[in-house]
Design a protein around this motif. Structure first.
Motif, short mmCIF file in Angstrom:
data_model
loop_
_atom_site.label_atom_id
_atom_site.label_comp_id
_atom_site.label_asym_id
_atom_site.label_seq_id
_atom_site.Cartn_x
_atom_site.Cartn_y
_atom_site.Cartn_z
N GLN A 191 0.81 -1.21 0.00
CA GLN A 191 0.00 0.00 0.00
C GLN A 191 0.84 1.27 0.00
OE1 GLN A 191 -3.22 -0.53 -0.47
NE2 GLN A 191 -2.63 -2.69 -0.35
N VAL A 192 2.15 1.12 0.18
CA VAL A 192 3.02 2.29 0.22
C VAL A 192 3.39 2.68 -1.21
CG1 VAL A 192 5.20 3.23 1.05
CG2 VAL A 192 3.94 1.60 2.46
N ARG A 193 2.96 3.84 -1.62
CA ARG A 193 3.23 4.31 -2.97
C ARG A 193 4.65 4.83 -3.07
NH1 ARG A 193 -2.41 7.71 -3.91
NH2 ARG A 193 -3.83 5.93 -3.67
N ALA A 194 5.29 4.52 -4.18
CA ALA A 194 6.70 4.89 -4.35
C ALA A 194 6.90 6.40 -4.25
CB ALA A 194 7.21 4.36 -5.69
N GLY A 195 6.01 7.17 -4.88
CA GLY A 195 6.17 8.62 -4.86
C GLY A 195 6.10 9.18 -3.45
N VAL A 255 0.60 8.73 2.74
CA VAL A 255 0.80 7.28 2.80
C VAL A 255 -0.31 6.61 3.59
CG1 VAL A 255 2.39 5.44 3.47
CG2 VAL A 255 3.29 7.62 2.63
N THR A 256 -0.67 7.20 4.74
CA THR A 256 -1.61 6.52 5.63
C THR A 256 -3.06 6.60 5.15
OG1 THR A 256 -1.80 8.52 7.00
CG2 THR A 256 -0.12 6.90 7.63
N GLU A 257 -3.45 7.71 4.51
CA GLU A 257 -4.86 7.84 4.11
C GLU A 257 -5.25 6.86 3.00
OE1 GLU A 257 -7.13 9.44 5.91
OE2 GLU A 257 -5.36 9.67 7.19
N PRO A 258 -4.45 6.70 1.92
CA PRO A 258 -4.79 5.65 0.95
C PRO A 258 -4.82 4.25 1.57
CG PRO A 258 -3.20 7.18 0.00
CD PRO A 258 -3.30 7.51 1.46
N PHE A 259 -3.93 4.02 2.54
CA PHE A 259 -3.92 2.73 3.24
C PHE A 259 -5.24 2.54 4.00
CE2 PHE A 259 -2.79 0.35 7.18
CZ PHE A 259 -2.47 -0.85 6.58
N GLU A 278 -8.08 1.74 1.60
CA GLU A 278 -8.05 0.34 1.15
C GLU A 278 -8.62 -0.58 2.21
OE1 GLU A 278 -7.60 -2.66 -1.53
OE2 GLU A 278 -7.34 -0.51 -1.86
N LEU A 279 -8.31 -0.29 3.48
CA LEU A 279 -8.87 -1.09 4.56
C LEU A 279 -10.39 -0.96 4.62
CD1 LEU A 279 -6.34 -0.41 7.47
CD2 LEU A 279 -6.57 -2.50 6.13
N VAL A 280 -10.88 0.27 4.46
CA VAL A 280 -12.33 0.50 4.49
C VAL A 280 -13.00 -0.26 3.35
CG1 VAL A 280 -14.13 2.23 4.15
CG2 VAL A 280 -12.21 2.70 5.68
N ARG A 281 -12.40 -0.23 2.16
CA ARG A 281 -12.97 -0.97 1.04
C ARG A 281 -13.02 -2.46 1.34
NH1 ARG A 281 -10.58 3.15 -2.26
NH2 ARG A 281 -8.53 2.17 -2.12
N VAL A 305 -5.48 0.51 13.13
CA VAL A 305 -4.46 0.06 12.18
C VAL A 305 -3.86 1.24 11.43
CG1 VAL A 305 -4.11 -1.28 10.08
CG2 VAL A 305 -5.41 -2.25 11.95
N ARG A 306 -4.71 2.20 11.02
CA ARG A 306 -4.20 3.37 10.30
C ARG A 306 -3.21 4.16 11.16
NH1 ARG A 306 -6.68 8.46 9.04
NH2 ARG A 306 -7.43 8.40 11.18
N ASP A 307 -3.60 4.45 12.42
CA ASP A 307 -2.73 5.22 13.29
C ASP A 307 -1.43 4.47 13.59
OD1 ASP A 307 -4.68 7.14 13.32
OD2 ASP A 307 -5.51 6.56 15.27
#
Length: 577
Positions: free
Chosen positions: A11-15, A82-86, A89-92, A122-124
């Motif tokens: 889930q960690v995006r390279a950018g 980094v954390t918000e897209p993660f 994905e968890l919510v989805r 998990v997000r925090d």
């Protein structure tokens, strides 16, 4: 644990990671220069008899610390990238797993807790772990580079014990994760057993069965205590790993100090090496051991439970049944497509003291029939829908579909479209194919049949992004209607699902469903819906009447009144009266 680590790393995006890394450079600058500055301040300043120069060197370190503070601020600013897209994905995953369980007919009482509490935990924790691991990596690199700059021999002395402690800590993580998982399960088991016993505390006291109740909770208490003791052992191992990696380098430098000075190492260089250990390696390793060994284990266990719940059920996912069932009209002899709806002596009230909404209702809807339900608002039309779809059980009587109780009917065998249509943020294609993975030809046929082609063109095609807030109520209903049209369910129930469409659009949509040969039940918003139906059910609160338009016009005063108040704006050519 490997699954959880792979998921988190994926889930960690390279950018975002590169931005974090770049802002880590100014953040770690004070640590990288601290040993060098102390060495110069001591050797070139205080020991050389020039305290002013020594203070200037230390003042320079203060200025560099300001640069590091700016880097820290920017690191935390980009951490959300980094954390918000993660989290999303968890919510989805949580929502998808809950929907999959619902479609498969399985309850999921823990979905709300996972969505509102565990996802946030998990997000925090994920953000905290990123900060700890990133800080450890950049600090360790800075210390190695800085110590090499002061004196290579210092790096040779402090790096090996530091790496030994780090490797020992990495080797115990698997053991620690396993023991933490056992402790969580033991705690949950103890809570479940004690809750049951405490719920019956009055009965236990009244019957004198205290010893039996104590015996019930004894084993879970022992298991939980044993799990906590084993966790305490893991904590002791973490402390040992920190002692090896954090304190051993310091002791090595102190014991080797006399030999180093005799070999030509200056006092300032020795103090610089001690600075790197005390203010670089030790805090970095302590943060890593505390973060990964403590909250990191909770992160792995909690994330594992979320991933387990998010995995699709073995059957019943939206689209799974659809891929094995054609969208074509069910043939008259097909068992799946011939589902007769029967209500026998059905009575239903919202509460034991409430007046029944439906009373002793008998109704048969033959397979493939088109039934319209009419009546005043609040008379029980939506309640009838809930009974037919198996969402509620009658207080008396039976509701069966194809001989199966409606509450046990597989969810994929009927589609219910309520008045408030469900549309979600995604592409138009994903919204339309939510219940069936349709081919392009099937999609085009459904859109044209329901009359949604102008809407599709306005939105920009199937691959356009769809924002629910940008649609009118009628447009949302069109999206839901196309979705239901594509679904292979033999029964379709429209609960005022066309109320926001104009009469002409409503007629197109209803006739599209009626022409499919599936059983269609329509809660009519306009009396014109009743004129298009083969059979009509009239609810008046006291009873019910059903039949075709001609029979009801003759026998039902309420139906005549409803028709009399209607002005023909969309009468089908075959309708009479």
């Amino acid at each position: 644990m490997r699954r959880e680590i792979r998921f988190a790393a994926g889930q960690v995006r390279a950018g975002s990671l590169w931005r974090l890394g770049l802002w880590s450079l100014p953040e770690v600058l004070p640590t990288a220069l601290s040993g060098i500055v102390v060495a110069r301040a001591v050797d070139d300043g205080f020991l050389a008899g020039d305290p002013v120069r020594g203070l200037v060197w230390l003042a320079g370190l203060l200025l560099v610390s300001a640069v590091g503070a700016l880097g820290t601020r920017m690191v935390f600013g980009h951490l959300g990238d980094v954390t918000e897209p993660f989290r999303d994905e968890l919510v989805r995953g949580v929502v998808g797993g809950a929907l999959g369980n619902a479609v498969a007919g399985r309850g999921d009482d823990g979905a709300l807790a996972r969505l509102t509490r565990q996802v946030e935990i998990v997000r925090d924790t994920f953000g905290g772990l990123l900060v700890a691991i990133r800080g450890f990596v950049v600090t360790a690199v800075a210390v190695v580079v800085g110590s090499l700059s002061v004196s290579p021999v210092i790096a040779v002395l402090i790096v090996p014990p530091f790496l030994l402690g780090l490797l020992a800590f990495a080797g115990m993580l698997g053991l620690a994760a396993g023991r933490h998982r056992v402790a969580v399960l033991a705690d949950e088991q103890l809570a479940a057993v004690t809750s049951s016993v405490l719920a019956g505390a009055r009965d236990v006291t009244a019957t004198g069965t205290e010893e039996h109740a104590a015996a019930l909770v004894a084993a879970p208490i022992a298991a939980q205590a044993n799990a906590e003791r084993r966790l305490a052992g893991v904590a002791a191992l973490r402390t040992l790993c920190f002692a090896i990696g954090g304190w051993a380098p310091l002791l090595v430098l102190l014991f080797a100090g006399r030999w180093l000075v005799d070999g030509g190492l200056t006092a300032g260089a020795l103090m610089g090496g001690l600075t790197y250990v005390l203010f670089g390696l030790q805090p970095a390793l302590q943060n890593l051991v505390g973060g990964v060994g403590g909250s990191g284990l909770r992160f792995v266990v909690t994330l594992g439970r979320l991933l387990d719940a998010a995995e699709p059920p073995p059957s019943g996912r939206p689209g799974e049944r659809a891929r094995s069932s054609p969208v074509a009209n069910p043939s008259p002899g097909s068992g799946a497509g011939r589902r007769e709806i029967e209500l026998r002596g059905v009575t239903f009230a919202y509460g034991p003291r409430a007046e029944p909404v439906l009373r002793d209702l008998d109704l048969t809807v033959p397979a493939g029939d088109h039934l319209a339900v009419v009546g005043p608002s609040g008379i029980g039309k939506s309640t009838l829908v809930s009974l037919v779809c198996g969402l509620v059980e009658p207080d008396a009587g039976t509701v069966t579909v194809g001989g199966i109780p409606a509450t046990r009917l597989p969810p994929a065998d009927r589609v219910l479209i309520p008045q408030e249509a469900y549309v979600f943020t995604a592409t138009v294609r994903r919204n339309l194919t939510y219940l069936h993975d349709a081919s392009p030809d099937e999609l085009d046929a459904a859109v044209d049949a329901v009359g949604a082609r102008p809407l599709l063109d306005r939105l920009g095609g199937y691959d356009a992004d769809l924002a629910p807030a940008g649609l009118s109520a009628g447009e949302r209903q069109l999206v839901a209607l196309v979705r239901a049209y594509l679904a292979p369910a033999p029964i379709v129930v429209l609960d005022e699902a066309t109320c926001h469409l104009d009469p002409a659009a409503e007629r197109v949509a209803e006739e599209a469903f009626a022409d499919r040969g599936r059983t269609l039940v329509v809660i009519a918003h306009r009396i014109s819906s009743a004129l298009r139906a083969g059979r009509v059910l009239v609810l008046d609160g006291a009873g019910a009447a059903h039949g075709d338009h001609a029979a009801l016009t003759e026998n039902s005063a309420l139906y005549r009144e409803l028709v009399g108040h209607w002005r023909p704006a969309d009468v089908p050519a075959h309708a009479g009266g």
